[in-house]
Design a protein around this motif. Structure first.
Motif, PDB file in Angstrom:
ATOM      1  N   LYS A 114       0.836  -1.172   0.043  1.00 10.16           N
ATOM      2  CA  LYS A 114       0.051   0.171   0.079  1.00 10.16           C
ATOM      3  C   LYS A 114       0.828   1.287   0.030  1.00 10.16           C
ATOM      4  CE  LYS A 114      -4.128  -1.762   2.200  1.00 10.16           C
ATOM      5  NZ  LYS A 114      -4.253  -2.415   3.092  1.00 10.16           N
ATOM      6  N   GLN A 115       2.001   0.930   0.444  1.00 11.35           N
ATOM      7  CA  GLN A 115       2.692   2.302   0.496  1.00 11.35           C
ATOM      8  C   GLN A 115       4.160   2.390  -0.418  1.00 11.35           C
ATOM      9  OE1 GLN A 115       2.250   0.386   3.319  1.00 11.35           O
ATOM     10  NE2 GLN A 115       1.032   1.793   4.550  1.00 11.35           N
ATOM     11  N   ALA A 132       7.410   1.731   0.642  1.00 13.19           N
ATOM     12  CA  ALA A 132       8.377   2.724   1.387  1.00 13.19           C
ATOM     13  C   ALA A 132       8.922   2.138   2.511  1.00 13.19           C
ATOM     14  CB  ALA A 132       7.349   3.996   1.962  1.00 13.19           C
ATOM     15  N   ALA A 183       9.614   2.903  -3.204  1.00 14.68           N
ATOM     16  CA  ALA A 183       9.440   4.413  -3.504  1.00 14.68           C
ATOM     17  C   ALA A 183      10.103   5.279  -2.396  1.00 14.68           C
ATOM     18  CB  ALA A 183       8.088   4.796  -3.425  1.00 14.68           C
ATOM     19  N   ALA A 222      12.471   6.037   1.436  1.00 13.38           N
ATOM     20  CA  ALA A 222      12.356   6.216   2.822  1.00 13.38           C
ATOM     21  C   ALA A 222      10.949   6.738   3.085  1.00 13.38           C
ATOM     22  CB  ALA A 222      13.330   6.921   3.636  1.00 13.38           C
ATOM     23  N   ILE A 258       7.961   8.690   4.132  1.00 14.09           N
ATOM     24  CA  ILE A 258       8.106  10.215   4.422  1.00 14.09           C
ATOM     25  C   ILE A 258       7.011  10.555   5.423  1.00 14.09           C
ATOM     26  CG2 ILE A 258       7.418  12.232   2.986  1.00 14.09           C
ATOM     27  CD1 ILE A 258       7.966  11.036   0.256  1.00 14.09           C
ATOM     28  N   PRO A 259       6.302  10.079   5.753  1.00 16.14           N
ATOM     29  CA  PRO A 259       5.580  10.661   7.027  1.00 16.14           C
ATOM     30  C   PRO A 259       6.404  10.212   8.269  1.00 16.14           C
ATOM     31  CG  PRO A 259       4.041   9.295   5.511  1.00 16.14           C
ATOM     32  CD  PRO A 259       5.484   9.043   5.079  1.00 16.14           C
ATOM     33  N   LEU A 269      18.705   9.494  12.453  1.00 17.39           N
ATOM     34  CA  LEU A 269      17.530   9.661  11.675  1.00 17.39           C
ATOM     35  C   LEU A 269      17.663   8.169  10.710  1.00 17.39           C
ATOM     36  CD1 LEU A 269      14.790  10.229  10.723  1.00 17.39           C
ATOM     37  CD2 LEU A 269      15.367  11.932   9.442  1.00 17.39           C
ATOM     38  N   ILE A 270      16.979   7.187  10.953  1.00 16.53           N
ATOM     39  CA  ILE A 270      16.735   5.964  10.150  1.00 16.53           C
ATOM     40  C   ILE A 270      17.832   5.392   9.625  1.00 16.53           C
ATOM     41  CG2 ILE A 270      14.163   6.237   9.616  1.00 16.53           C
ATOM     42  CD1 ILE A 270      15.132   7.305   6.917  1.00 16.53           C
ATOM     43  N   SER A 271      19.126   5.689  10.107  1.00 13.67           N
ATOM     44  CA  SER A 271      20.267   5.488   9.695  1.00 13.67           C
ATOM     45  C   SER A 271      20.904   4.056  10.043  1.00 13.67           C
ATOM     46  CB  SER A 271      21.555   6.517   9.605  1.00 13.67           C
ATOM     47  OG  SER A 271      21.583   6.969  10.759  1.00 13.67           O
ATOM     48  N   TRP A 283      20.428   0.953   8.091  1.00 10.94           N
ATOM     49  CA  TRP A 283      20.355   0.981   6.549  1.00 10.94           C
ATOM     50  C   TRP A 283      21.641   0.285   5.830  1.00 10.94           C
ATOM     51  CZ3 TRP A 283      17.377   3.404   2.488  1.00 10.94           C
ATOM     52  CH2 TRP A 283      16.114   3.813   2.913  1.00 10.94           C
ATOM     53  N   GLY A 289      14.725   7.391  -4.481  1.00 13.55           N
ATOM     54  CA  GLY A 289      15.329   8.004  -3.196  1.00 13.55           C
ATOM     55  C   GLY A 289      15.870   6.715  -2.584  1.00 13.55           C
ATOM     56  N   GLY A 290      15.530   6.406  -1.191  1.00  9.51           N
ATOM     57  CA  GLY A 290      16.079   5.263  -0.576  1.00  9.51           C
ATOM     58  C   GLY A 290      15.899   3.903  -1.157  1.00  9.51           C
ATOM     59  N   GLU A 297      14.827  13.457  -3.808  1.00  8.84           N
ATOM     60  CA  GLU A 297      14.895  13.989  -2.694  1.00  8.84           C
ATOM     61  C   GLU A 297      14.757  15.538  -2.602  1.00  8.84           C
ATOM     62  OE1 GLU A 297      16.724  11.611  -3.549  1.00  8.84           O
ATOM     63  OE2 GLU A 297      16.815  10.089  -1.890  1.00  8.84           O
ATOM     64  N   ILE A 320      15.149  17.995   0.801  1.00  8.11           N
ATOM     65  CA  ILE A 320      16.298  17.082   1.397  1.00  8.11           C
ATOM     66  C   ILE A 320      17.272  16.486   0.237  1.00  8.11           C
ATOM     67  CG2 ILE A 320      15.106  16.755   3.325  1.00  8.11           C
ATOM     68  CD1 ILE A 320      14.603  13.562   2.229  1.00  8.11           C
ATOM     69  N   ALA A 328      21.549   7.819   2.333  1.00 11.09           N
ATOM     70  CA  ALA A 328      22.022   6.461   2.072  1.00 11.09           C
ATOM     71  C   ALA A 328      22.972   6.095   0.933  1.00 11.09           C
ATOM     72  CB  ALA A 328      20.792   5.478   2.344  1.00 11.09           C
TER      73      ALA A 328
HETATM   74  N1  CO8 Z   1       6.748   7.054   1.537  1.00 10.27           N
HETATM   75  C1  CO8 Z   1       5.576   6.787   2.188  1.00 10.27           C
HETATM   76  N2  CO8 Z   1       4.625   6.531   1.534  1.00 10.27           N
HETATM   77  C2  CO8 Z   1       4.611   6.446   0.204  1.00 10.27           C
HETATM   78  C3  CO8 Z   1       5.973   7.081  -0.439  1.00 10.27           C
HETATM   79  C4  CO8 Z   1       7.170   7.311   0.349  1.00 10.27           C
HETATM   80  N3  CO8 Z   1       8.205   7.342   0.023  1.00 10.27           N
HETATM   81  N4  CO8 Z   1       6.005   6.695  -1.620  1.00 10.27           N
HETATM   82  C5  CO8 Z   1       4.535   6.582  -2.132  1.00 10.27           C
HETATM   83  N5  CO8 Z   1       4.008   6.204  -0.843  1.00 10.27           N
HETATM   84  C6  CO8 Z   1       2.440   5.968  -0.943  1.00 10.27           C
HETATM   85  C7  CO8 Z   1       1.691   7.242  -1.127  1.00 10.27           C
HETATM   86  O1  CO8 Z   1       1.501   8.038  -0.077  1.00 10.27           O
HETATM   87  C8  CO8 Z   1       0.160   6.601  -1.288  1.00 10.27           C
HETATM   88  O2  CO8 Z   1      -0.322   6.246  -0.165  1.00 10.27           O
HETATM   89  P1  CO8 Z   1      -2.046   6.562  -0.084  1.00 10.27           P
HETATM   90  O3  CO8 Z   1      -2.625   5.690  -1.251  1.00 10.27           O
HETATM   91  O4  CO8 Z   1      -2.262   6.181   1.280  1.00 10.27           O
HETATM   92  O5  CO8 Z   1      -2.107   7.875  -0.480  1.00 10.27           O
HETATM   93  C9  CO8 Z   1       0.756   5.224  -2.135  1.00 10.27           C
HETATM   94  O6  CO8 Z   1       1.995   5.056  -1.562  1.00 10.27           O
HETATM   95  C10 CO8 Z   1       0.714   5.248  -3.575  1.00 10.27           C
HETATM   96  O7  CO8 Z   1       1.454   6.291  -3.937  1.00 10.27           O
HETATM   97  P2  CO8 Z   1       0.915   7.403  -4.919  1.00 10.27           P
HETATM   98  O8  CO8 Z   1      -0.899   7.599  -4.951  1.00 10.27           O
HETATM   99  O9  CO8 Z   1       1.685   8.537  -4.909  1.00 10.27           O
HETATM  100  O10 CO8 Z   1       0.931   6.615  -6.471  1.00 10.27           O
HETATM  101  P3  CO8 Z   1       1.542   7.162  -7.949  1.00 10.27           P
HETATM  102  O11 CO8 Z   1       1.469   6.234  -8.790  1.00 10.27           O
HETATM  103  O12 CO8 Z   1       0.441   8.363  -7.999  1.00 10.27           O
HETATM  104  O13 CO8 Z   1       2.838   7.763  -7.506  1.00 10.27           O
HETATM  105  C11 CO8 Z   1       5.185   7.720  -6.982  1.00 10.27           C
HETATM  106  C12 CO8 Z   1       3.967   7.134  -7.561  1.00 10.27           C
HETATM  107  C13 CO8 Z   1       5.872   8.662  -8.188  1.00 10.27           C
HETATM  108  C14 CO8 Z   1       6.459   6.874  -6.460  1.00 10.27           C
HETATM  109  C15 CO8 Z   1       4.915   8.583  -5.673  1.00 10.27           C
HETATM  110  O14 CO8 Z   1       4.282   7.832  -4.776  1.00 10.27           O
HETATM  111  C16 CO8 Z   1       6.060   9.481  -5.116  1.00 10.27           C
HETATM  112  O15 CO8 Z   1       6.591  10.630  -5.847  1.00 10.27           O
HETATM  113  N6  CO8 Z   1       6.287   8.947  -4.184  1.00 10.27           N
HETATM  114  C17 CO8 Z   1       7.662   9.597  -3.254  1.00 10.27           C
HETATM  115  C18 CO8 Z   1       8.929   9.248  -4.061  1.00 10.27           C
HETATM  116  C19 CO8 Z   1       9.987  10.092  -3.131  1.00 10.27           C
HETATM  117  O16 CO8 Z   1      10.033  11.251  -2.993  1.00 10.27           O
HETATM  118  N7  CO8 Z   1      10.917   9.250  -2.630  1.00 10.27           N
HETATM  119  C20 CO8 Z   1      11.903   9.880  -1.774  1.00 10.27           C
HETATM  120  C21 CO8 Z   1      11.770   9.801  -0.458  1.00 10.27           C
HETATM  121  S1  CO8 Z   1      13.010  10.534   0.296  1.00 10.27           S
HETATM  122  C22 CO8 Z   1      14.187   9.432   0.600  1.00 10.27           C
HETATM  123  O17 CO8 Z   1      14.090   8.307   0.426  1.00 10.27           O
HETATM  124  C23 CO8 Z   1      15.407   9.426   1.486  1.00 10.27           C
HETATM  125  C24 CO8 Z   1      16.005   8.310   1.779  1.00 10.27           C
HETATM  126  C25 CO8 Z   1      17.218   8.678   3.008  1.00 10.27           C
HETATM  127  C26 CO8 Z   1      17.885   7.492   3.345  1.00 10.27           C
HETATM  128  C27 CO8 Z   1      18.421   7.759   4.658  1.00 10.27           C
HETATM  129  C28 CO8 Z   1      19.088   6.604   5.479  1.00 10.27           C
HETATM  130  C29 CO8 Z   1      19.973   6.990   6.468  1.00 10.27           C
END
Ligand code: CO8
Length: 262
Positions: A27-28, A31, A67, A69, A71-72, A87-89, A92, A112-113, A136, A141, A145
């Motif tokens: 569902k996420q 993530a 998709a 890390a 985000i919430p 933070l979440i490191s 990883w 991203g992650g 990111e 941000i 990782a």
């Molecule tokens: N975190 C939490 N939930 C997520 C994430 C995420 N990264 N990505 C998607 N979801 C959830 C959505 O909120 C949604 O949930 P809900 O149905 O409850 O609203 C569900 O997944 C489906 O997503 P969408 O409806 O958005 O689906 P789409 O097909 O329209 O879009 C995308 C898909 C393009 C993947 C879009 O969801 C998106 O852009 N997601 C975020 C991607 C992102 O920004 N990723 C980077 C996050 S930051 C990070 O990863 C930093 C890593 C640092 C690591 C450090 C370790 C030390």
């Protein structure tokens, strides 16, 4: 061991098997939260410690490898809480402790992650649906990782800058051209292809596979001369193994080797 955010399985017909780990928060879009990363680390270390396992395949769903890390989970942090909690490191980089080969089988989003996790695997096989990105910057941000370090080493400075600064995604064909992935296959063949690659590796000498992994990572991470020197030591050391004698004797006598992984 039962997990909530991943699935584990053992595959293969040969004497050495493949440990299969599937990220499972559909569902996420898989993530990566703390619980998932803890479970992933435990499963990786358990397969690494299991002598019947030669190789590990890490995969996600058809829609997403991961998709990014979660985000919430990250959103409420400020600098001090992120810094003090690490933070979440903390969980990883468990994957970097694994000595056996780890193959990422990526379909859908690896963002991203998720992209960083795939890059921490030893090689990536991509479905033709795969999309890689480090978005990111859109969240205000940066990668945390290894994305700013591993992506340029994988695809070169220009493509890495383009992806990191514009947040654009790279499709599977571009990822293969750029060297981020080793091969692209039809989505419905992704798991078969990754398991077949693992099975091929499982048929070879386990010590050779582990040392190749360590040395290629040294080439990737460190200065050339250090890698060449360690390679020479390990090359010599393998002439003390049973598998070297078996492998060369089998070649000379035109028969299939029977490796004992010792
Ligand atoms: N975190 C939490 N939930 C997520 C994430 C995420 N990264 N990505 C998607 N979801 C959830 C959505 O909120 C949604 O949930 P809900 O149905 O409850 O609203 C569900 O997944 C489906 O997503 P969408 O409806 O958005 O689906 P789409 O097909 O329209 O879009 C995308 C898909 C393009 C993947 C879009 O969801 C998106 O852009 N997601 C975020 C991607 C992102 O920004 N990723 C980077 C996050 S930051 C990070 O990863 C930093 C890593 C640092 C690591 C450090 C370790 C030390």
């Amino acid at each position: 061991m039962t997990y909530e955010c991943i699935l584990t399985d053992v595959r293969g017909d040969g004497p050495r098997k493949t440990g299969l780990i599937t990220l499972n928060r559909p569902k996420q879009l898989n993530a990566l939260n703390d619980q998932l990363m803890d479970e992933l680390g435990q499963a990786l270390l358990a397969f690494d410690a299991d002598d019947s396992i030669g190789c590990i395949v890490l995969t996600g769903s058809e829609r997403a490898f991961a998709a990014g890390a979660d985000i919430p989970t990250m959103a409420p942090h400020n600098f001090m809480s992120a810094f003090k909690s690490g933070l979440i490191s903390k969980n990883w980089e468990t994957i970097l402790q694994v000595r056996k080969p780890v193959i990422a089988a990526v379909a859908g989003f690896a963002l991203g992650g998720g992209c960083e996790l795939a890059m921490m695997c030893d090689f990536i096989i991509a479905a033709d649906t795969a999309k890689f990105g480090q978005p990111e910057i859109k969240l205000g941000i940066i990668p945390g990782a290894g994305g700013t370090q591993r992506l340029p080493r994988a695809v070169g400075k220009s493509k890495a800058m383009d992806m990191l600064l514009t947040a654009r995604m790279m499709d599977a064909a571009e990822a293969e051209r750029g060297g981020l992935v080793s091969r692209v296959v039809a989505a419905d063949q992704l798991l078969n292809e990754a398991l077949a690659a693992a099975e091929t590796i499982n048929g070879f000498s386990g010590p050779s596979a582990m040392l190749i992994k360590e040395l290629v990572n040294l080439a990737y991470q460190g200065p050339l001369i250090d890698g060449v020197n360690v390679e020479r030591r390990y090359f010599h050391a393998l002439f003390g193994s049973d598998d070297q004698r078996e492998g060369m004797d089998a070649f000379i006598n035109k028969r299939k080797p029977d490796f004992k992984h010792s």
